[in-house]
Design a protein around this motif. Structure first.
Motif, mmCIF file in Angstrom:
data_model
loop_
_atom_site.group_PDB
_atom_site.id
_atom_site.type_symbol
_atom_site.label_atom_id
_atom_site.label_comp_id
_atom_site.label_asym_id
_atom_site.label_seq_id
_atom_site.Cartn_x
_atom_site.Cartn_y
_atom_site.Cartn_z
ATOM 1 N N PRO A 140 0.833 -1.198 0.000
ATOM 2 C CA PRO A 140 0.000 0.000 0.000
ATOM 3 C C PRO A 140 0.867 1.248 0.000
ATOM 4 N N GLY A 198 0.733 5.614 0.325
ATOM 5 C CA GLY A 198 -0.032 6.824 0.603
ATOM 6 C C GLY A 198 0.442 7.917 -0.344
ATOM 7 N N HIS A 239 5.401 10.229 1.203
ATOM 8 C CA HIS A 239 6.196 11.164 2.011
ATOM 9 C C HIS A 239 7.093 10.469 3.039
ATOM 10 N N SER A 240 7.205 9.156 2.945
ATOM 11 C CA SER A 240 8.162 8.470 3.826
ATOM 12 C C SER A 240 9.518 8.424 3.144
ATOM 13 N N ASP A 267 4.141 18.719 10.814
ATOM 14 C CA ASP A 267 4.566 19.950 10.140
ATOM 15 C C ASP A 267 3.879 20.187 8.804
ATOM 16 N N GLY A 324 -1.399 6.577 5.552
ATOM 17 C CA GLY A 324 0.060 6.633 5.529
ATOM 18 C C GLY A 324 0.606 7.282 6.785
ATOM 19 N N THR A 374 3.082 5.005 10.127
ATOM 20 C CA THR A 374 4.470 5.201 10.567
ATOM 21 C C THR A 374 4.573 5.934 11.909
ATOM 22 N N VAL A 417 -5.459 -0.809 5.188
ATOM 23 C CA VAL A 417 -6.410 -0.057 6.010
ATOM 24 C C VAL A 417 -7.335 0.678 5.041
ATOM 25 N N ARG A 425 11.008 17.937 19.239
ATOM 26 C CA ARG A 425 9.577 17.962 19.580
ATOM 27 C C ARG A 425 9.300 17.022 20.748
HETATM 28 C C1 LIG Z 1 8.277 17.270 4.141
HETATM 29 C C2 LIG Z 1 7.905 16.204 5.138
HETATM 30 C C3 LIG Z 1 7.474 16.582 6.395
HETATM 31 C C4 LIG Z 1 7.134 15.620 7.355
HETATM 32 N N1 LIG Z 1 6.719 16.019 8.591
HETATM 33 C C5 LIG Z 1 6.461 15.097 9.537
HETATM 34 C C6 LIG Z 1 6.072 15.484 10.849
HETATM 35 O O1 LIG Z 1 5.916 16.669 11.149
HETATM 36 N N2 LIG Z 1 5.887 14.506 11.775
HETATM 37 C C7 LIG Z 1 6.070 13.187 11.488
HETATM 38 O O2 LIG Z 1 5.918 12.355 12.368
HETATM 39 N N3 LIG Z 1 6.389 12.780 10.233
HETATM 40 C C8 LIG Z 1 6.576 13.699 9.268
HETATM 41 N N4 LIG Z 1 6.912 13.288 8.003
HETATM 42 C C9 LIG Z 1 6.893 11.851 7.701
HETATM 43 C C10 LIG Z 1 5.516 11.410 7.156
HETATM 44 O O3 LIG Z 1 4.467 11.942 7.947
HETATM 45 C C11 LIG Z 1 5.395 9.891 7.206
HETATM 46 O O4 LIG Z 1 6.453 9.292 6.545
HETATM 47 C C12 LIG Z 1 4.057 9.390 6.657
HETATM 48 O O5 LIG Z 1 4.004 7.999 6.863
HETATM 49 C C13 LIG Z 1 3.852 9.692 5.179
HETATM 50 O O6 LIG Z 1 2.511 9.426 4.816
HETATM 51 P P1 LIG Z 1 2.122 9.103 3.305
HETATM 52 O O7 LIG Z 1 0.652 9.263 3.146
HETATM 53 O O8 LIG Z 1 2.978 9.850 2.379
HETATM 54 O O9 LIG Z 1 2.420 7.535 3.240
HETATM 55 P P2 LIG Z 1 3.588 6.742 2.479
HETATM 56 O O10 LIG Z 1 4.879 7.356 2.817
HETATM 57 O O11 LIG Z 1 3.227 6.577 1.055
HETATM 58 O O12 LIG Z 1 3.450 5.340 3.219
HETATM 59 C C14 LIG Z 1 3.781 5.244 4.588
HETATM 60 C C15 LIG Z 1 3.406 3.857 5.124
HETATM 61 O O13 LIG Z 1 1.993 3.744 5.153
HETATM 62 C C16 LIG Z 1 1.606 2.540 4.540
HETATM 63 N N5 LIG Z 1 0.263 2.733 4.004
HETATM 64 C C17 LIG Z 1 -0.168 3.707 3.174
HETATM 65 N N6 LIG Z 1 -1.484 3.531 2.917
HETATM 66 C C18 LIG Z 1 -1.880 2.452 3.613
HETATM 67 C C19 LIG Z 1 -3.120 1.769 3.762
HETATM 68 N N7 LIG Z 1 -4.227 2.175 3.151
HETATM 69 N N8 LIG Z 1 -3.161 0.674 4.556
HETATM 70 C C20 LIG Z 1 -2.056 0.241 5.196
HETATM 71 N N9 LIG Z 1 -0.860 0.847 5.095
HETATM 72 C C21 LIG Z 1 -0.794 1.942 4.314
HETATM 73 C C22 LIG Z 1 2.669 2.296 3.488
HETATM 74 O O14 LIG Z 1 2.716 0.952 3.083
HETATM 75 C C23 LIG Z 1 3.899 2.702 4.270
HETATM 76 O O15 LIG Z 1 4.298 1.641 5.091
HETATM 77 C C24 LIG Z 1 7.228 14.224 7.022
HETATM 78 C C25 LIG Z 1 7.667 13.846 5.737
HETATM 79 C C26 LIG Z 1 8.002 14.830 4.804
HETATM 80 C C27 LIG Z 1 8.468 14.404 3.435
#
Ligand SMILES: Cc1cc2nc3c(=O)[nH]c(=O)nc-3n(C[C@H](O)[C@H](O)[C@H](O)COP(=O)(O)OP(=O)(O)OC[C@H]3O[C@@H](n4cnc5c(N)ncnc54)[C@H](O)[C@@H]3O)c2cc1C
Length: 429
Positions: free
Chosen positions: A41, A43, A46-47, A104, A112, A116, A169, A334
């Motif tokens: 999966p 999102g 942004h990981s 942030d 997503g 994490t 999910v 934080r």
């Molecule tokens: C510029 C920037 C700023 C950020 N700021 C913060 C912050 O302030 N605080 C913080 O804690 N993190 C922060 N992050 C990290 C970010 O919040 C996490 O990495 C988050 O998981 C990214 O979400 P996404 O939707 O992009 O998921 P993805 O990165 O695409 O996926 C993340 C995880 O979720 C899983 N997933 C996605 N959809 C589903 C689903 N439907 N069911 C089950 N699993 C799923 C994926 O398999 C993967 O394991 C930041 C990242 C960036 C690039």
């Protein structure tokens, strides 16, 4: 080809699936399983870690992005798991509701973000997964499971921070609060006194954090307090000047100077901290919590016991001074409350978070390894979405409920339909 936000993770999946409902998700899982394919999966990408890349099926919930139900009485809101946070925040605001805390940015999907352990800051506030009251997920065996505090609580504790390793999910039920306004104050302060008075600072405001540039003795503090005052949205030009021009374009230019001439970094960092003034805003909570991030970077973040923060920060800064390693991004500090999600970095532990960043295209590995070694001494737990070097051998001792998560994984995905190389490394095959 799929690429994450930082551009460091890439893959060419065999197929991209975009189901439009739970039945279609079940069909995708069953088709992949029957074909002997794996499925990951995704999102919003942004990981920073390799959680998503796959040569099997990449499944996006981009078409499952609606708010399903809003209960104003209980302030519970049920959403499809692919909804991005910025859309969720707008829809909640339209109903007079909000999430009590945010990180942030607001570009992530809710699924997503929770997978994490995404968090904001606030010593009395948990991470986003701690706002999840219920989930619907499709497991690796194609079963549709519901879980909550009352219904299958062990699955609920595991699936809130699941790394996408237990299933897809599909729906998330969130505990919301009445919409609120924040009074945000950004101000420079001496780093030493900030660290020395950290207990009072985090007790004195709902949401406190600070940034510390290497080679500079000034912390940039951010203090957000709830206020009864009405929001005063900034005119568009002012928001652009502050959030885009200064925070992104000027900062990007400074990063580019540091990348081209690393010897100038200490001077540039000191100049940047001197240039930051006192800024106050009063606005809708999500508009204070989040802002656009246009400068690309790579990041690692560790959750450590709160008392360990001064040591971790001081040793990290000392390492940079001693080695002269080129770091032109600030460290971000934080705070968050402990919780009960089995693989949450804040599992049963009030935490301080130290995030270290490096401008994209500059070397980062020696720096991140050095900070990780310091955090290791304090039983640090990595942010699952940010870079780290831990493995299935080094992680279990930091997570008291590691075996319980492994048992839920065995139940939900016995055939490892949701495996990829990164999960093999950190959870074991
Ligand atoms: C510029 C920037 C700023 C950020 N700021 C913060 C912050 O302030 N605080 C913080 O804690 N993190 C922060 N992050 C990290 C970010 O919040 C996490 O990495 C988050 O998981 C990214 O979400 P996404 O939707 O992009 O998921 P993805 O990165 O695409 O996926 C993340 C995880 O979720 C899983 N997933 C996605 N959809 C589903 C689903 N439907 N069911 C089950 N699993 C799923 C994926 O398999 C993967 O394991 C930041 C990242 C960036 C690039």
């Amino acid at each position: 080809m799929w690429e994450n936000w930082s551009g460091e993770q890439r893959c060419t999946p065999a197929r991209v699936a975009e189901p439009d409902g739970i039945e279609a998700v079940v069909a995708e899982v069953e088709t992949a399983r029957a074909a002997g394919q794996t499925l990951r999966p995704a999102g919003s990408g942004h990981s920073f870690t390799g959680l998503v890349p796959t040569d099997g099926v990449l499944l996006s919930l981009g078409r499952m992005d609606r708010v399903l139900n809003v209960n104003r009485e209980t302030r519970r809101v049920r959403v499809q798991a692919g909804i991005p946070l910025h859309r969720l925040n707008d829809e909640l605001a339209a109903h007079g509701l909000a999430l009590e805390n945010l990180g942030d940015i607001d570009r992530q999907t809710i699924a997503g973000a929770i997978a994490t352990g995404t968090h904001g800051t606030g010593a009395g506030y948990g991470n986003l997964p701690s706002l999840v009251e219920g989930l619907t997920l499709v497991t690796g065996t194609g079963d549709v499971l519901q879980c909550s505090r009352e219904e299958d609580p062990e699955l609920w504790r595991a699936a809130r921070v699941s790394l996408g390793a237990l299933g897809i999910v599909c729906e998330v039920e969130l505990r919301c609060v009445e919409a609120f306004t924040l009074h945000g104050v950004d101000a420079p302060a001496p780093l030493e006194t900030t660290v020395a008075s950290i207990d009072e600072l985090i007790a004195g405001a709902e949401h406190f954090e600070f940034y510390a540039f290497p080679h500079a003795g000034t912390a940039l503090t951010r203090t957000n307090r709830r206020t009864a005052a009405p929001p005063v949205p900034r005119p568009a030009w002012k928001a652009w000047a502050s959030d885009i021009l200064l925070t992104n374009h000027v900062f990007r230019a400074a990063c580019a100077v540091g990348k081209a001439r690393p010897a100038l970094i200490p001077q540039v960092n000191r100049a940047l901290t001197r240039a930051v003034g006192h800024e106050e805003r009063v606005d809708r909570s999500d508009r204070i919590f989040t802002s656009p991030r246009l400068v690309r970077f790579v990041e690692m973040e560790y959750a450590v016991p709160r008392a360990a923060l001064p040591d971790v920060l001081a040793r990290t800064r000392a390492w940079i001074e001693e080695t002269g390693f080129a770091v032109n991004f600030p460290m971000e500090v934080r705070f968050g409350a402990g919780d009960d999600a089995l693989l949450s970095p804040a599992f049963e532990r009030d935490s301080a978070y130290l995030a270290v960043h490096v401008y994209r295209g500059m070397p980062w590995e020696p720096y991140f390894r050095a900070v990780e070694a310091i955090c290791d001494e304090h039983a640090g737990r990595p942010h699952w979405g940010k870079l780290h070097f831990q493995t299935a051998e080094t992680l279990p001792s930091r997570y008291p409920a590691w075996d319980r998560f492994a048992a839920v994984r065995e139940r939900c995905d016995p055939d490892r339909v949701f495996a990829n190389a990164h999960l093999d490394r950190i959870l074991g095959a």
